[in-house]
Design a protein around this motif. Structure first.
Motif, PDB file in Angstrom:
ATOM      1  N   GLY A   1       0.777  -1.226   0.011  1.00 55.24           N
ATOM      2  CA  GLY A   1      -0.065   0.009  -0.104  1.00 55.24           C
ATOM      3  C   GLY A   1       0.630   1.167   0.013  1.00 55.24           C
ATOM      4  N   GLY A   2       2.304   1.147  -0.094  1.00 54.81           N
ATOM      5  CA  GLY A   2       3.022   2.200  -0.393  1.00 54.81           C
ATOM      6  C   GLY A   2       3.654   2.781   1.123  1.00 54.81           C
ATOM      7  N   PHE A   3       3.309   1.900   1.991  1.00 59.01           N
ATOM      8  CA  PHE A   3       3.934   2.011   3.432  1.00 59.01           C
ATOM      9  C   PHE A   3       5.428   2.046   3.442  1.00 59.01           C
ATOM     10  N   ALA A   4       5.756   0.973   2.925  1.00 62.45           N
ATOM     11  CA  ALA A   4       7.136   0.690   3.055  1.00 62.45           C
ATOM     12  C   ALA A   4       8.231   1.648   2.251  1.00 62.45           C
ATOM     13  N   THR A   5       7.729   1.927   1.130  1.00 63.43           N
ATOM     14  CA  THR A   5       8.128   2.889   0.259  1.00 63.43           C
ATOM     15  C   THR A   5       8.311   4.173   1.066  1.00 63.43           C
ATOM     16  N   GLU A   6       7.298   4.434   1.615  1.00 64.12           N
ATOM     17  CA  GLU A   6       7.378   5.969   2.289  1.00 64.12           C
ATOM     18  C   GLU A   6       8.240   5.970   3.528  1.00 64.12           C
ATOM     19  N   ALA A   7       8.185   4.734   4.383  1.00 70.14           N
ATOM     20  CA  ALA A   7       8.742   4.637   5.455  1.00 70.14           C
ATOM     21  C   ALA A   7      10.438   4.576   5.085  1.00 70.14           C
ATOM     22  N   LEU A   8      10.861   4.005   4.086  1.00 70.91           N
ATOM     23  CA  LEU A   8      12.247   4.141   3.594  1.00 70.91           C
ATOM     24  C   LEU A   8      12.740   5.197   3.144  1.00 70.91           C
ATOM     25  N   GLN A   9      11.877   5.796   2.465  1.00 75.05           N
ATOM     26  CA  GLN A   9      12.118   7.242   1.885  1.00 75.05           C
ATOM     27  C   GLN A   9      12.411   8.351   3.158  1.00 75.05           C
ATOM     28  N   LEU A  10      11.610   8.383   4.248  1.00 74.13           N
ATOM     29  CA  LEU A  10      11.751   9.114   5.383  1.00 74.13           C
ATOM     30  C   LEU A  10      13.045   8.622   6.148  1.00 74.13           C
ATOM     31  N   MET A  11      13.027   7.248   6.258  1.00 78.19           N
ATOM     32  CA  MET A  11      14.254   6.807   7.046  1.00 78.19           C
ATOM     33  C   MET A  11      15.715   7.180   6.323  1.00 78.19           C
ATOM     34  N   LEU A  12      15.824   6.790   5.049  1.00 77.41           N
ATOM     35  CA  LEU A  12      16.903   7.119   4.177  1.00 77.41           C
ATOM     36  C   LEU A  12      17.441   8.647   4.036  1.00 77.41           C
ATOM     37  N   GLY A  13      16.127   9.429   3.955  1.00 78.59           N
ATOM     38  CA  GLY A  13      16.289  10.778   3.842  1.00 78.59           C
ATOM     39  C   GLY A  13      16.766  11.328   5.191  1.00 78.59           C
ATOM     40  N   TYR A  14      16.404  10.780   6.352  1.00 80.15           N
ATOM     41  CA  TYR A  14      16.754  11.231   7.698  1.00 80.15           C
ATOM     42  C   TYR A  14      18.394  10.928   7.799  1.00 80.15           C
TER      43      TYR A  14
END
Length: 237
Positions: free
Chosen positions: A142-155
């Protein structure tokens, strides 16, 4: 890890919060599942051992961990001063997974791209291993993993634009602003993930974020994927 002890990152679909004792019972419940333990290469622990592990990870300087909460509504009101992990607003959000980065090497070596390593340097062995788990079936694909990774890797890197592709839109710009300054500044090119060869959804997930398969580890039936840049035209999740 101490550096993210008071950090909350709010996205469109997920909220990342530090792994606290209040999350342990649910995490322990997940780890009773044979499939999840196999996918995460985890051992089954008692509840008391899980609490001890949480305390250790909270102070460990080589493990960056966030619990993934699902935003049930886009109307989560974030006060101007931001949210703290103990905010009552967060206690109402369902816990759906976790995302981790394990650091191997000195902080300084992890900030430098591998291309800068010298032949006799130990920096060539420095890397940051990324793992993610969406434990709740109803929140997968549902796109949850994608966004979680984007936020984590961006941070973790301080370079969120590296993980959102070329065709970013205004909503992505808002996500950039939501990511706090990085306390680690890991070079994106130090990022590695090891994934089971048959785990095609995870391989595709990392590939669209700019990772490519660089090695096959036959003995563990795993693929090693490294961030090589150019995630291309990543669609908004």
């Amino acid at each position: 890890m101490k550096v993210n002890a008071n950090t909350v990152i709010v996205g469109r679909k997920v909220v990342l919060v530090p792994y606290g004792p209040e999350h342990v019972p649910k995490y322990h419940q997940w780890m009773l599942n044979d499939e999840l333990r196999e996918l995460t290469a985890s051992e089954q622990l008692s509840l008391e051992e899980e609490y001890e592990m949480q305390r250790k990870w909270q102070i460990d300087e080589d493990k960056l961990t966030f619990i993934i909460l699902a935003k049930e509504s886009s109307e989560l009101l974030v006060p101007p001063e931001g949210l703290l992990p103990d905010s009552p607003l967060l206690s109402k959000l369902p816990m759906v997974g976790d995302v981790n980065i394990f650091l191997y090497g000195s902080r300084l070596s992890l900030e430098i791209p591998p291309a800068c390593d010298t032949e006799d340097s130990e920096d060539g062995h420095s890397y940051a291993e990324v793992e993610i788990m969406i434990a709740e079936n109803s929140y997968r694909r549902g796109g949850f993993a994608t966004e979680a990774l984007q936020l984590m890797l961006g941070y973790a890197t301080g370079q969120p634009q590296s993980f959102f592709g070329h065709n970013t839109v205004n909503e992505d710009t808002k996500l950039f602003a939501a990511i706090p300054p990085s306390p680690l500044c890991i070079s994106p090119f130090r990022l590695v993930s090891r994934i089971g060869s048959s785990n095609e959804p995870s391989v595709n997930l990392f590939r669209k974020l700019g990772f490519q398969v660089t090695k096959r580890i036959e003995v563990f039936d795993e693929l090693e994927m490294r961030y090589l840049g150019d995630p291309g035209t990543l669609a908004t999740p």
